[in-house]
Design an enzyme around this catalytic site. Structure first.
Site, PDB file in Angstrom:
ATOM      1  CG  HIS A 141      -1.796  -0.950   1.592  1.00 41.00           C
ATOM      2  ND1 HIS A 141      -1.434  -2.070   2.282  1.00 41.00           N
ATOM      3  CD2 HIS A 141      -3.123  -1.060   1.360  1.00 41.00           C
ATOM      4  CE1 HIS A 141      -2.511  -2.832   2.446  1.00 41.00           C
ATOM      5  NE2 HIS A 141      -3.548  -2.247   1.898  1.00 41.00           N
ATOM      6  CG  ASP A 179       1.753  -0.930   3.404  1.00 36.91           C
ATOM      7  OD1 ASP A 179       0.960  -0.585   4.290  1.00 36.91           O
ATOM      8  OD2 ASP A 179       1.490  -1.755   2.505  1.00 36.91           O
TER       9      ASP A 179
HETATM   10  C1  XLS Z   1      -7.734  -6.489   4.117  1.00 37.62           C
HETATM   11  C2  XLS Z   1      -7.240  -6.724   2.766  1.00 37.62           C
HETATM   12  C3  XLS Z   1      -6.068  -5.841   2.382  1.00 37.62           C
HETATM   13  C4  XLS Z   1      -5.888  -5.836   0.894  1.00 37.62           C
HETATM   14  C5  XLS Z   1      -5.051  -4.721   0.383  1.00 37.62           C
HETATM   15  O1  XLS Z   1      -8.438  -7.293   4.683  1.00 37.62           O
HETATM   16  O2  XLS Z   1      -6.913  -8.072   2.617  1.00 37.62           O
HETATM   17  O3  XLS Z   1      -4.914  -6.241   3.036  1.00 37.62           O
HETATM   18  O4  XLS Z   1      -5.331  -7.040   0.444  1.00 37.62           O
HETATM   19  O5  XLS Z   1      -5.595  -3.501   0.717  1.00 37.62           O
END
Ligand code: XLS
Ligand code: NI
Ligand code: NI
Length: 437
Positions: A101, A104
């Site tokens: 993300h 991150d």
């Molecule tokens: C949350 C999601 C997230 C997505 C990316 O539950 O899995 O991690 O994969 O935003």
């Protein structure tokens, strides 16, 4: 040069007899299975968020993770150093891909402009490290759910400025993904849903979500980004109801708003189970619509009702997953992305290696078992024979669209009864699967 993981060698394949927990027993990247190397089939990706930003905190307690390379600050230099450590980890593990993300990798600044500058400063290091190690970006995504501005959602917020802010974030994250040669871009709903319908104009919110995705499609074209767009279904958490609740709901939404040609689905195991489905079910729904793009590989806990994001170790799960993936022609732009986190109690850096090695080995076994089941052919043949009545006679006529209710009545009045169904043989088929496990 002393590095963070100096004491750990590159993880090698040692075969099923090895007792070394820092070696692969089944994932042999160059081994050919069903016409392709395991590396090409599985396209493993490490996630930045859980693996390098996860603290181990839960609603009852503080973080526990020991991450000696991280000074805990929001500085750019800490973020850049963390990126270098991440690439050392990913390349030692031998995973060909990673995912992030925007938030991150780099901290938010005091305004949008500064935030974008922070992102660029860290993206520069990501690019250098990708080049140095050969690790590639499977997909990027936007975190438009953690910051308090997204309290009512992002593109579905009641506040139009929040929609605009989220659009800027997606614009920037798409551009960075493009710059880093990313093969895809994922939209997970975050807070795109509601907590109560008493304050929610659901129709309007869903139209805004569709508008947002159309703007993203237009921007993709404008910048020449050729990667695949994914929607990641999830039914709840953090909201009571998420609009992208499961594969079928996502497909319906995409069709309703003329978005289907531009998106495939990224199916996550724990989201499937939260939706009351199996992973296999979600993969089949996506695959049948030619929309199976990628997977977020993890698993939930049968006794816990939230997204626990555990590393997948069940061979049944990986076998059924790979059976569907192979059936629909394998991954093209997608891959097996470990959207999984080590348990709060597994707080040492070395646990990151054990977790990923276990997940990769579980998928390697699932792949080999699924390929063997397909080669054996009995399962597919059973299913084919089960539908034999559709291959000729009245069945073929119905499928070809050449019969009416009147025809069927004439046919059945003559026949009198619909007899001749044979056993579904569930137990026989489960035993067949066990022959290969
Ligand atoms: C949350 C999601 C997230 C997505 C990316 O539950 O899995 O991690 O994969 O935003
Ligand atoms: Ni996910
Ligand atoms: Ni998830």
């Amino acid at each position: 040069m002393k590095t963070t993981f100096s004491n750990i060698n590159n993880i090698a394949y040692e075969g099923p007899k090895s007792k070394n927990q820092l070696a692969f027993k089944h994932y042999n990247a160059d081994e050919i299975v069903a016409g392709k190397t395991m590396r090409e089939h599985l396209r493993f990706a490490v996630v930045y968020w859980h693996t390098f930003r996860g603290t181990g905190s839960d609603p009852f307690g503080a973080g526990t993770m020991q991450r000696p390379w991280d000074d805990g600050s929001n500085s750019i230099s800490n973020a850049q150093n963390r990126a270098r450590v991440a690439f050392e980890f990913i390349s030692k593990l031998g995973a060909p891909y990673y995912c992030w993300h925007d938030r991150d990798v780099a901290p938010e600044g005091k305004n949008l402009k500064e935030t974008n500058q922070n992102f660029d400063a860290v993206a520069k290091v990501l690019k250098e490290e990708q080049k140095r190690t050969g690790v590639k970006l499977l997909w990027g995504t936007t975190n438009a759910f953690s910051h308090p501005r997204f309290v009512h959602g992002a593109s579905t917020s009641c506040n139009a400025d929040v929609f605009a802010f989220a659009a800027c974030q997606v614009k920037k994250a798409m551009e960075v993904t493009h710059e880093l040669g990313g093969e895809g871009y994922t939209f997970w709903g975050g807070r795109e849903g509601y907590m109560t319908l008493l304050n929610t104009d659901m129709k309007r919110e869903q139209e805004h979500l569709a508008k947002f995705l159309h703007l993203a499609v237009a921007h993709k074209k404008a910048i020449g980004f050729k990667g695949q767009f994914y929607i990641e279904p999830k039914p709840k958490e953090p909201t009571k109801h998420q609009y992208d609740s499961d594969a079928a709901a996502c497909l319906n939404f995409l069709r309703e708003f003329d978005l289907l040609p531009h998106f495939k689905l990224n199916i996550e195991t724990n989201h499937a189970t939260l939706a009351g489905h199996t992973m296999q079910h979600e993969l089949e729904v996506a695959g049948a619509a030619n929309a199976l793009g990628s997977i977020d590989a993890n698993t939930g806990d049968e006794l816990l009702g939230w997204d626990t994001d555990q590393f997948p170790t069940s061979i049944y799960l990986t076998t059924y997953t790979m059976l569907s993936v192979l059936k629909y022609g394998g991954f093209k732009t997608g891959g097996v992305n470990f959207d999984a986190k080590v348990r709060r109690e597994s707080f040492e850096p070395i646990d990151l290696f054990y977790a990923h090695i276990g997940g990769m080995d579980a998928f390697a076994r699932g792949l080999k078992i699924a390929a063997a089941i397909r080669k054996d052919g009995r399962l597919a043949e059973f299913v084919k024979n089960r539908y034999a009545s559709w291959d000729s006679g009245i069945g073929a006529k119905i499928e070809a669209g050449k019969s009416s209710f009147n025809d069927l009545e004439t046919y059945m009045l003559k026949k009198g009864e619909a007899a001749g169904s044979s056993s579904g043989r569930q137990e026989y088929l489960e035993n067949l699967i066990n022959e290969f496990i």
